[in-house]
Design a protein around this motif. Structure first.
Motif, PDB file in Angstrom:
ATOM      1  N   THR A   1       0.834  -1.200   0.000  1.00  0.00           N
ATOM      2  CA  THR A   1       0.000   0.000   0.000  1.00  0.00           C
ATOM      3  C   THR A   1       0.871   1.254   0.000  1.00  0.00           C
ATOM      4  OG1 THR A   1      -0.103   0.161   2.402  1.00  0.00           O
ATOM      5  CG2 THR A   1      -1.798  -1.176   1.343  1.00  0.00           C
TER       6      THR A   1
ATOM      7  N   THR B   1      -3.747   3.059   0.263  1.00  0.00           N
ATOM      8  CA  THR B   1      -4.533   2.071  -0.464  1.00  0.00           C
ATOM      9  C   THR B   1      -3.595   1.120  -1.202  1.00  0.00           C
ATOM     10  OG1 THR B   1      -6.466   1.759  -1.881  1.00  0.00           O
ATOM     11  CG2 THR B   1      -4.833   3.388  -2.615  1.00  0.00           C
TER      12      THR B   1
ATOM     13  N   GLU C   1     -12.122  -1.493  -4.891  1.00  0.00           N
ATOM     14  CA  GLU C   1     -11.158  -0.660  -4.164  1.00  0.00           C
ATOM     15  C   GLU C   1     -10.576   0.426  -5.070  1.00  0.00           C
ATOM     16  OE1 GLU C   1      -8.540  -2.894  -1.618  1.00  0.00           O
ATOM     17  OE2 GLU C   1      -6.989  -1.357  -1.656  1.00  0.00           O
TER      18      GLU C   1
ATOM     19  N   MET D   1     -10.819   2.689   0.069  1.00  0.00           N
ATOM     20  CA  MET D   1      -9.349   2.710  -0.097  1.00  0.00           C
ATOM     21  C   MET D   1      -8.682   1.803   0.931  1.00  0.00           C
ATOM     22  SD  MET D   1      -8.822   6.779  -0.886  1.00  0.00           S
ATOM     23  CE  MET D   1      -7.059   6.692  -1.209  1.00  0.00           C
TER      24      MET D   1
END
Ligand SMILES: [Mg+2]
Length: 381
Positions: free
Chosen positions: A4, A365, A314, A298
Motif C-alpha cells: 500500500t 490504499t 477498491e 481505499m
C-alpha cells in the motif's frame, strides 16, 4: 503480496484540489493569494481556464522557493484526459514558457497505440509511461531539480482510467443517492431516483447541469421530491425554455411553501445561496458523503483479495504512475499532485477525524498494475 501507499508518501502536503488551496499550510490560501497571482477574483478558476495555469505556476514557484530549490525550467505532466489535463498542461506550458511534455494514459483492451503531437503523448497502456520517459529524455529534457512534475490524481495515480476508474464513479453515485435519500427520509423512492439520475447524468444534459455533479444531485433531489417531473424538465430543456440550472433553482426558490412541506427549504436555501456566491461545489452534504464513500473504498480489502474484486471494489494506486513518480522524485524533480475534487470531498469533518478518518491524501490504499520500474532508464547518480 500487494503493498500500500498514500499520496502523502509521494507528495507530502503538496496536493492541490479544485479550489487551488494547497494542503501545505506554508502556502497561502487562494483567497489570500489571488491578487499576488495576478488574478482578478477570489473565485477559483476551472482547470481549463488560462487563469488556472497562472495560479498553478505561482504555486509551483512558491513551493520551489520554500524548499530552497533551483529555478524551474521545464514541465512534465501526467494525466488521463486530453481535454482537461492536456488543456491545463498546454496553458501552463504557454504561461511559463518552459519546454514541457505531457502523458495522457488509459488502459484499453486493444492493440497498443501511441500518438504524439505538440508535446502531448497519448497511449492506451499505462505501461507506456516507460517509453514516454525515454521519449522525453530524447527531446532533451533534463528531468532533474529544475523539472516541475504535475500528476493528476483522479483516474491517473488513483483509480487508473480503463482499469479501476469505475470505483471512483461508484463512490460518487452512491454518495448522490445516499444524500438524496438522507434529505428525503421516508419519501425517498430509490427506483424513481435512479431513473432520474440515469437521465440527468449524461452529456445530453451537460448544458443544463454544467457537467457539475453538485447540480445533478440537486436537480435529482428536487425531482425525487416531486417538485417537478422528469418529463416536464426534459420538455423544457428540449424546447430551449430551460438552458441554465440557475433558472431551475430560481423556479424552486419561488415555491418556498412546497419546499418547506418536503423539508427541503433550508437545504435549498443553503445550496442556492452558495451558487449565487459563485461556489462551484455548493451541495456540501453530497461532497462530504462522497469523501466518506471514497476513502471507505481505499485500502479496505484484505491482502489476499482477488485482483478482479480489488479492481471493482477498491480505489487503488496505479503501479505504473507510482513507478514513474518515484523515478522522477529520485532525480530531484519537484512533484505536485492535482485533483478536480473539492475540499469537502477530500477532507474529513471534525467528527469523522474523531472516528479515525484521515484526509484522502493520507489514506493508504493498495497498489495495482504492472511494475515498470525495471523498464525505466537507469538512474545515474
Ligand atoms: Mg483525472
Amino acid at each position: 503480496m500487494t503493498t500500500t501507499s498514500s499520496l502523502f508518501d509521494l507528495f507530502g502536503d503538496l496536493v492541490i484540489y479544485r479550489n487551488l488551496d494547497a494542503l501545505d499550510d506554508r502556502l497561502p490560501r487562494f483567497a489570500e493569494a489571488y491578487a499576488d497571482m495576478g488574478l482578478p477574483s477570489p473565485i477559483p478558476p476551472r482547470k481549463l481556464d488560462a487563469a488556472y495555469a497562472q495560479a498553478l505556476a505561482w504555486l509551483l514557484e512558491r513551493s520551489r522557493e520554500l524548499a530552497g530549490r533551483p529555478p524551474l525550467t521545464e514541465l512534465v505532466y501526467i494525466g488521463d484526459t486530453m481535454l482537461n489535463d492536456g488543456g491545463a498542461f498546454t496553458n501552463l506550458r504557454a504561461h511559463t514558457g518552459w519546454p514541457g511534455w505531457c502523458f495522457i494514459g488509459a488502459e484499453k483492451d486493444e492493440e497498443l497505440a501511441v500518438a504524439e503531437r505538440n508535446g502531448l503523448y497519448q497511449a492506451n497502456r499505462w505501461a507506456a509511461l516507460a517509453e514516454f520517459l525515454g521519449w522525453v529524455q530524447s527531446q532533451g529534457a533534463a528531468l532533474g531539480a529544475g523539472t516541475a512534475v504535475i500528476i493528476d490524481i483522479d483516474k491517473t495515480l488513483l483509480a487508473a482510467r480503463g482499469r479501476n476508474d469505475g470505483t471512483l464513479d461508484r463512490a460518487r453515485v452512491v454518495a448522490v443517492e445516499a444524500t438524496v435519500a438522507g434529505a428525503l427520509g421516508a419519501q425517498f423512492d430509490r427506483d424513481g431516483f435512479r431513473r432520474v439520475y440515469a437521465v440527468l447524468n449524461t452529456t445530453r444534459y451537460h448544458g443544463l447541469t454544467g457537467d457539475n455533479q453538485d447540480i445533478v444531485a440537486y436537480i435529482c433531489l428536487m425531482l425525487s421530491a416531486e417538485l417537478d417531473t422528469l418529463e416536464h424538465l426534459q420538455a423544457e430543456v428540449a424546447s430551449g425554455r430551460l438552458v441554465d440550472f440557475r433558472d431551475f433553482m430560481a423556479q424552486m426558490d419561488a415555491q418556498p411553501g412546497r419546499l418547506a412541506a418536503k423539508g427541503l427549504l433550508a437545504l435549498h436555501q443553503e445550496i442556492y445561496g452558495l451558487v449565487r456566491e459563485g461556489d462551484q461545489t455548493p451541495f456540501k452534504a453530497f461532497r462530504r458523503r462522497e469523501y466518506v464513500e471514497t476513502v471507505s473504498r481505499m485500502g479496505h480489502l484484505p491482502e489476499h483479495a482477488p485482483l478482479a474484486q480489488r479492481l471493482v471494489d477498491e480505489v487503488c494506486m496505479t503501479q505504473e504512475v507510482l513507478d514513474v513518480a518515484l523515478w522522477l522524485k529520485a532525480r530531484g524533480c519537484l512533484l505536485l499532485a492535482s485533483s478536480d475534487k473539492p475540499d469537502e470531498a477530500t477532507m474529513p469533518t471534525p467528527d469523522l477525524v474523531a472516528r479515525g478518518y484521515q484526509p484522502l491524501h493520507r489514506t493508504a490504499t493498495h497498489i495495482v498494475g504492472q511494475s515498470i520500474a525495471d523498464l525505466l532508464p537507469a538512474q545515474e547518480f
